[in-house]
Design an enzyme around this catalytic site. Sequence first.
Site, mmCIF file in Angstrom:
data_model
loop_
_atom_site.group_PDB
_atom_site.id
_atom_site.type_symbol
_atom_site.label_atom_id
_atom_site.label_comp_id
_atom_site.label_asym_id
_atom_site.label_seq_id
_atom_site.Cartn_x
_atom_site.Cartn_y
_atom_site.Cartn_z
ATOM 1 N N TRP A 65 0.838 -1.281 -0.096
ATOM 2 C CA TRP A 65 0.062 -0.076 -0.031
ATOM 3 C C TRP A 65 0.847 1.363 -0.081
ATOM 4 O O TRP A 65 1.038 1.997 1.100
ATOM 5 C CB TRP A 65 -0.864 -0.144 1.263
ATOM 6 C CG TRP A 65 -1.649 -1.229 1.581
ATOM 7 C CD1 TRP A 65 -1.406 -2.314 2.334
ATOM 8 C CD2 TRP A 65 -2.752 -1.552 0.583
ATOM 9 N NE1 TRP A 65 -2.197 -3.325 2.030
ATOM 10 C CE2 TRP A 65 -3.202 -3.145 1.163
ATOM 11 C CE3 TRP A 65 -3.451 -1.141 -0.404
ATOM 12 C CZ2 TRP A 65 -4.251 -3.699 0.588
ATOM 13 C CZ3 TRP A 65 -4.529 -1.884 -0.596
ATOM 14 C CH2 TRP A 65 -4.898 -3.297 -0.549
ATOM 15 N N GLN A 81 -24.162 6.287 -8.486
ATOM 16 C CA GLN A 81 -25.016 5.173 -7.933
ATOM 17 C C GLN A 81 -25.915 5.294 -7.071
ATOM 18 O O GLN A 81 -25.461 4.898 -5.585
ATOM 19 C CB GLN A 81 -24.123 3.900 -7.692
ATOM 20 C CG GLN A 81 -24.920 2.545 -7.821
ATOM 21 C CD GLN A 81 -23.972 1.347 -7.637
ATOM 22 O OE1 GLN A 81 -22.798 1.512 -8.009
ATOM 23 N NE2 GLN A 81 -24.575 0.321 -7.260
ATOM 24 N N PHE A 82 -27.196 5.982 -7.180
ATOM 25 C CA PHE A 82 -27.745 6.247 -5.814
ATOM 26 C C PHE A 82 -28.295 5.000 -5.066
ATOM 27 O O PHE A 82 -28.611 5.279 -3.817
ATOM 28 C CB PHE A 82 -28.989 6.840 -6.156
ATOM 29 C CG PHE A 82 -30.274 6.084 -6.880
ATOM 30 C CD1 PHE A 82 -31.017 5.822 -5.856
ATOM 31 C CD2 PHE A 82 -30.217 5.784 -7.862
ATOM 32 C CE1 PHE A 82 -32.257 5.104 -6.503
ATOM 33 C CE2 PHE A 82 -31.149 5.024 -8.562
ATOM 34 C CZ PHE A 82 -32.245 4.680 -7.773
ATOM 35 N N THR A 83 -28.153 3.835 -5.621
ATOM 36 C CA THR A 83 -28.734 2.623 -4.909
ATOM 37 C C THR A 83 -27.642 2.510 -3.603
ATOM 38 O O THR A 83 -27.950 1.673 -2.823
ATOM 39 C CB THR A 83 -28.634 1.422 -5.903
ATOM 40 O OG1 THR A 83 -27.518 1.109 -6.243
ATOM 41 C CG2 THR A 83 -29.692 1.704 -6.814
#
Length: 153
Positions: A65, A81-83
């Site tokens: 990382w 992506q409102f879901t």
Amino acid sequence: MRVVIQRVNFSQVKVNEEIVGKIGKGLNLLVAISTTDTEAEIDWIVRKCLDLRLFPDPDSNNNFWEKSVKDIDGELLIVSQFTLYGDCRKGRRPSFDNSASPEVAKQLYQLFVEKLKLSGLKVATGIFGAMMQVEIDNDGPVTFLLEKEANNK
């Protein structure tokens, strides 16, 4: 604000079978705006997306990382992506009460995109509010959920 951030080798988004956004190595960002989001949440998420060290350093065996998307001159694909604010705890149909209205969400989504473009990285997007098909070649897989609500620091 919620963002699913995925390290990808490749990602593209289609609308009506036409590719509208495509990237190589970088990050795929699935973005949802809540009813309480402001520019402050946008700024925090933008910094996180650009600065999180999610990529390995090819010159080092010690730290997986080590590099950010900026460090590797990566690319960004941003898809609304409102879901992501769908609440499935009750009943059989998700509730979207915590999702911002389409008008507010579009404005904040566009602000998010513009702020990421200021990084100088290649930024591609889907089409806000459209039905999209997203193809993601997730590298790792490496996937994180970033969340910043107006009332949490």
